[in-house]
Design a protein around this motif. Structure first.
Motif, PDB file in Angstrom:
ATOM      1  N   GLN A  27      44.035  12.924 -59.242  1.00 13.55           N
ATOM      2  CA  GLN A  27      43.893  14.044 -58.893  1.00 13.55           C
ATOM      3  C   GLN A  27      43.257  14.543 -57.796  1.00 13.55           C
ATOM      4  O   GLN A  27      42.871  15.715 -56.782  1.00 13.55           O
ATOM      5  N   PHE A  28      41.915  13.572 -57.007  1.00  8.68           N
ATOM      6  CA  PHE A  28      41.798  13.433 -55.552  1.00  8.68           C
ATOM      7  C   PHE A  28      42.752  13.252 -54.957  1.00  8.68           C
ATOM      8  O   PHE A  28      42.447  14.401 -53.919  1.00  8.68           O
ATOM      9  N   VAL A  29      43.490  12.629 -54.934  1.00  9.32           N
ATOM     10  CA  VAL A  29      44.822  12.542 -53.935  1.00  9.32           C
ATOM     11  C   VAL A  29      45.625  14.246 -53.613  1.00  9.32           C
ATOM     12  O   VAL A  29      46.464  13.868 -52.622  1.00  9.32           O
ATOM     13  N   ASP A  30      46.092  14.172 -55.033  1.00  9.50           N
ATOM     14  CA  ASP A  30      46.072  15.392 -55.248  1.00  9.50           C
ATOM     15  C   ASP A  30      45.860  16.909 -54.644  1.00  9.50           C
ATOM     16  O   ASP A  30      46.390  17.875 -54.610  1.00  9.50           O
ATOM     17  N   SER A  31      44.664  16.421 -53.572  1.00 13.26           N
ATOM     18  CA  SER A  31      44.167  17.868 -53.825  1.00 13.26           C
ATOM     19  C   SER A  31      43.907  18.362 -52.071  1.00 13.26           C
ATOM     20  O   SER A  31      44.818  17.252 -51.418  1.00 13.26           O
ATOM     21  N   ASP A  32      44.281  19.580 -51.958  1.00 16.64           N
ATOM     22  CA  ASP A  32      44.652  19.565 -50.308  1.00 16.64           C
ATOM     23  C   ASP A  32      43.043  19.318 -49.050  1.00 16.64           C
ATOM     24  O   ASP A  32      43.847  18.626 -48.959  1.00 16.64           O
ATOM     25  N   PHE A  34      42.485  15.830 -49.337  1.00 19.22           N
ATOM     26  CA  PHE A  34      43.401  14.690 -49.037  1.00 19.22           C
ATOM     27  C   PHE A  34      44.910  14.864 -47.969  1.00 19.22           C
ATOM     28  O   PHE A  34      44.809  13.816 -47.056  1.00 19.22           O
ATOM     29  N   ALA A  35      45.268  15.999 -48.403  1.00 14.97           N
ATOM     30  CA  ALA A  35      46.400  16.233 -47.142  1.00 14.97           C
ATOM     31  C   ALA A  35      45.864  17.268 -45.713  1.00 14.97           C
ATOM     32  O   ALA A  35      45.980  16.163 -44.635  1.00 14.97           O
ATOM     33  N   ASP A  36      44.890  17.850 -46.033  1.00 14.31           N
ATOM     34  CA  ASP A  36      43.836  17.959 -45.081  1.00 14.31           C
ATOM     35  C   ASP A  36      43.156  17.120 -44.176  1.00 14.31           C
ATOM     36  O   ASP A  36      43.402  17.019 -42.411  1.00 14.31           O
ATOM     37  N   ALA A  37      42.396  15.863 -45.188  1.00 20.15           N
ATOM     38  CA  ALA A  37      42.606  14.262 -43.669  1.00 20.15           C
ATOM     39  C   ALA A  37      42.971  13.656 -43.698  1.00 20.15           C
ATOM     40  O   ALA A  37      43.449  12.875 -42.224  1.00 20.15           O
ATOM     41  N   CYS A  38      44.220  13.560 -43.843  1.00 15.21           N
ATOM     42  CA  CYS A  38      45.665  13.596 -43.138  1.00 15.21           C
ATOM     43  C   CYS A  38      46.103  13.547 -41.889  1.00 15.21           C
ATOM     44  O   CYS A  38      46.572  13.106 -40.855  1.00 15.21           O
ATOM     45  N   GLU A  39      46.090  15.189 -42.509  1.00 17.90           N
ATOM     46  CA  GLU A  39      46.352  16.343 -41.224  1.00 17.90           C
ATOM     47  C   GLU A  39      45.993  16.108 -40.074  1.00 17.90           C
ATOM     48  O   GLU A  39      45.788  15.719 -38.677  1.00 17.90           O
ATOM     49  N   THR A 132      24.540  15.666 -50.289  1.00 13.43           N
ATOM     50  CA  THR A 132      24.509  16.389 -48.629  1.00 13.43           C
ATOM     51  C   THR A 132      25.406  16.106 -47.598  1.00 13.43           C
ATOM     52  O   THR A 132      26.075  16.962 -47.047  1.00 13.43           O
ATOM     53  N   MET A 133      26.052  15.194 -47.596  1.00 14.25           N
ATOM     54  CA  MET A 133      26.720  14.254 -46.739  1.00 14.25           C
ATOM     55  C   MET A 133      28.476  15.314 -47.215  1.00 14.25           C
ATOM     56  O   MET A 133      29.403  15.887 -45.692  1.00 14.25           O
ATOM     57  N   ALA A 134      28.739  15.379 -47.950  1.00 17.93           N
ATOM     58  CA  ALA A 134      29.940  16.403 -48.731  1.00 17.93           C
ATOM     59  C   ALA A 134      29.583  17.582 -47.836  1.00 17.93           C
ATOM     60  O   ALA A 134      31.169  17.960 -47.747  1.00 17.93           O
ATOM     61  N   LYS A 135      28.542  18.090 -48.141  1.00 15.96           N
ATOM     62  CA  LYS A 135      28.125  19.282 -47.852  1.00 15.96           C
ATOM     63  C   LYS A 135      28.300  19.789 -46.306  1.00 15.96           C
ATOM     64  O   LYS A 135      28.386  21.091 -45.725  1.00 15.96           O
ATOM     65  N   LEU A 136      28.076  18.417 -45.695  1.00 17.27           N
ATOM     66  CA  LEU A 136      27.727  18.564 -43.736  1.00 17.27           C
ATOM     67  C   LEU A 136      28.962  18.297 -42.994  1.00 17.27           C
ATOM     68  O   LEU A 136      29.331  18.701 -41.944  1.00 17.27           O
ATOM     69  N   ALA A 137      30.144  17.358 -43.887  1.00 20.28           N
ATOM     70  CA  ALA A 137      31.189  17.268 -43.305  1.00 20.28           C
ATOM     71  C   ALA A 137      32.212  18.253 -43.058  1.00 20.28           C
ATOM     72  O   ALA A 137      32.072  19.087 -43.792  1.00 20.28           O
ATOM     73  N   GLN A 138      32.784  18.093 -42.310  1.00 14.22           N
ATOM     74  CA  GLN A 138      34.556  18.578 -42.023  1.00 14.22           C
ATOM     75  C   GLN A 138      35.018  18.507 -43.243  1.00 14.22           C
ATOM     76  O   GLN A 138      35.599  19.611 -43.782  1.00 14.22           O
ATOM     77  N   LEU A 139      35.326  17.419 -43.284  1.00 11.00           N
ATOM     78  CA  LEU A 139      36.532  17.404 -45.039  1.00 11.00           C
ATOM     79  C   LEU A 139      35.092  16.333 -45.799  1.00 11.00           C
ATOM     80  O   LEU A 139      34.949  15.638 -45.615  1.00 11.00           O
ATOM     81  N   HIS A 140      35.724  16.489 -47.127  1.00 11.26           N
ATOM     82  CA  HIS A 140      35.319  15.995 -48.053  1.00 11.26           C
ATOM     83  C   HIS A 140      36.638  15.219 -48.745  1.00 11.26           C
ATOM     84  O   HIS A 140      37.366  15.729 -49.723  1.00 11.26           O
ATOM     85  N   LEU A 141      36.551  13.653 -49.392  1.00 18.81           N
ATOM     86  CA  LEU A 141      37.158  13.121 -49.985  1.00 18.81           C
ATOM     87  C   LEU A 141      36.443  12.763 -51.058  1.00 18.81           C
ATOM     88  O   LEU A 141      35.702  11.473 -50.854  1.00 18.81           O
ATOM     89  N   LEU A 170      45.023   6.658 -48.408  1.00 19.86           N
ATOM     90  CA  LEU A 170      45.030   7.376 -46.775  1.00 19.86           C
ATOM     91  C   LEU A 170      45.690   6.549 -45.268  1.00 19.86           C
ATOM     92  O   LEU A 170      46.763   7.484 -44.648  1.00 19.86           O
ATOM     93  N   ALA A 171      45.608   5.457 -45.415  1.00 19.09           N
ATOM     94  CA  ALA A 171      46.269   4.900 -43.937  1.00 19.09           C
ATOM     95  C   ALA A 171      47.789   4.708 -44.798  1.00 19.09           C
ATOM     96  O   ALA A 171      48.119   4.324 -43.365  1.00 19.09           O
ATOM     97  N   VAL A 172      48.503   4.564 -45.751  1.00 22.09           N
ATOM     98  CA  VAL A 172      49.590   3.914 -46.651  1.00 22.09           C
ATOM     99  C   VAL A 172      49.932   5.316 -45.895  1.00 22.09           C
ATOM    100  O   VAL A 172      51.771   5.848 -45.243  1.00 22.09           O
ATOM    101  N   ALA A 173      49.699   6.805 -46.007  1.00 23.91           N
ATOM    102  CA  ALA A 173      50.058   8.063 -46.479  1.00 23.91           C
ATOM    103  C   ALA A 173      50.141   8.405 -44.844  1.00 23.91           C
ATOM    104  O   ALA A 173      50.545   9.034 -44.183  1.00 23.91           O
ATOM    105  N   LEU A 174      49.443   8.265 -43.505  1.00 21.51           N
ATOM    106  CA  LEU A 174      49.600   8.399 -42.506  1.00 21.51           C
ATOM    107  C   LEU A 174      50.840   7.362 -41.332  1.00 21.51           C
ATOM    108  O   LEU A 174      50.910   7.651 -40.667  1.00 21.51           O
ATOM    109  N   LEU A 175      50.538   5.716 -42.238  1.00 20.75           N
ATOM    110  CA  LEU A 175      51.583   5.388 -41.398  1.00 20.75           C
ATOM    111  C   LEU A 175      52.402   5.736 -41.945  1.00 20.75           C
ATOM    112  O   LEU A 175      53.913   5.666 -41.056  1.00 20.75           O
TER     113      LEU A 175
END
Length: 325
Positions: A27-32, A34-39, A132-141, A170-175
């Motif tokens: 469910q977390f890989v299927d989220s926006d 994850f795709a945003d992090a890859c981009e 706190t980290m999830a809220k302060l980060a630009q993106l959260h996985l 993440l690594a394989v999707a980027l590859l």
């Protein structure tokens, strides 16, 4: 006395719990996110700086190594050391991938104001979207798990497995998004068997010069056998008056000649050689030449130039010695 059946049951329960944690990860890989992090990483012109404390740090080290070896420049920075000078490795075109199951790692939170001040984007990988980290980060996985495999609920087990798998995803999707190839992979693995297999060319493996078994087409079979024996490749190339390849004579051909009771001293090699033999070129990968041999069920190849003149030879044993097999 140890109950061996109980030990096996405990081991199986750990696997069952961690399998469930991985199923939950879909469910977390299927989220926006994850795709945003890859981009975001694909757009990065610098490096991915991975951070994590304790067990998250160990997993982070592996994730950074996987990213680096699959075409995404990355390395691990220990958050504790970063507070004492190592943060100097960061540049404005980098991205930080910060890992913490709780999302409350004090060592990473201490660094966040400095990272944000430099305008460096951060991707947080935590098990708590409300942290706190999830809220302060630009993106959260999210890497949230239902339970740890540790019966005490203390030792990171399911959570570290989920983190590692999310890093691999993440690594394989980027590859794949980058069109990363086997040749690209080999460039970052030149020292191992994989690098040898992917980078070695036929020219690096073949016998050439005095090591090339070569005879003219007018000699008798016996003389050709001397050449085969001397060069030790179980074959010899046979050429015409202009030095162009006419055929090949191998140990297998010799067995057929003997079975046919052909006179070895009086018969010319050209009469018994194999014409239109399979050849290869010096500039292809040794792995490709190996596939030629496997596909044709042969043990050796003559290497020719553009004019069909033999310039080398190789056999299966050469592939074994070179680490291609």
């Amino acid at each position: 006395m140890l109950d061996r059946k109980q030990l096996r049951q405990w081991g199986r329960k750990v696997i069952d719990i961690e399998k469930a944690a991985l199923d939950n990860l879909y469910q977390f890989v299927d989220s926006d996110e994850f795709a945003d992090a890859c981009e975001l990483i694909l757009q990065c012109t610098g490096k991915v700086i991975v951070m994590g404390m304790g067990k998250s740090g160990h997993i982070g080290n592996k994730i950074s190594a996987t990213l680096a070896s699959t075409g995404t420049p990355a390395f691990f920075v220990h958050p504790g050391e970063a507070s004492h000078g190592d943060l100097g490795v960061l540049s404005s075109n980098d991205i930080v991938l910060a890992i913490s199951n709780s999302g409350e790692s004090s060592e990473i939170l201490t660094l966040m104001p400095v990272i944000k001040r430099q305008g460096i984007p951060m991707i947080a990988m935590t098990g708590k979207p409300e942290s706190t980290m999830a809220k302060l980060a630009q993106l959260h996985l999210c890497i949230k798990v239902q339970e740890e495999a540790c019966p005490l609920g203390l030792a990171p087990t399911s959570s570290t497995t989920a983190t590692l798998v999310m890093g691999d995803a993440l690594a394989v999707a980027l590859l794949q998004a980058k069109g990363f190839t086997k040749d690209d992979f080999a460039l970052s693995h030149p020292g191992g068997a994989l690098g040898r297999k992917l980078l070695l060319k036929v020219s690096d493996v073949m016998h050439k010069g005095d090591g090339l078994p070569l005879v003219g087409h007018d000699i008798c079979i016996t003389e050709a056998l001397y050449e085969i024996s001397k060069k030790g490749l179980g074959m010899t190339a046979i050429v015409d008056e202009d030095g162009r390849l006419e055929g090949i004579f191998t140990d297998g051909d010799l067995r057929r000649v003997i079975d046919a009771q052909i006179n070895l001293r009086q018969t010319r090699i050209a009469e018994v050689m194999t014409r239109n033999c399979i050849t290869t070129s010096a500039d292809i990968l040794a792995a490709q030449a190996l596939k030629q041999m496997e596909d044709k069920n042969i043990n050796g190849l003559i290497v020719v130039d553009a004019d069909k003149r033999p310039i080398g030879a190789l056999n299966m044993l050469d592939m074994v010695k070179a680490g291609v097999i």
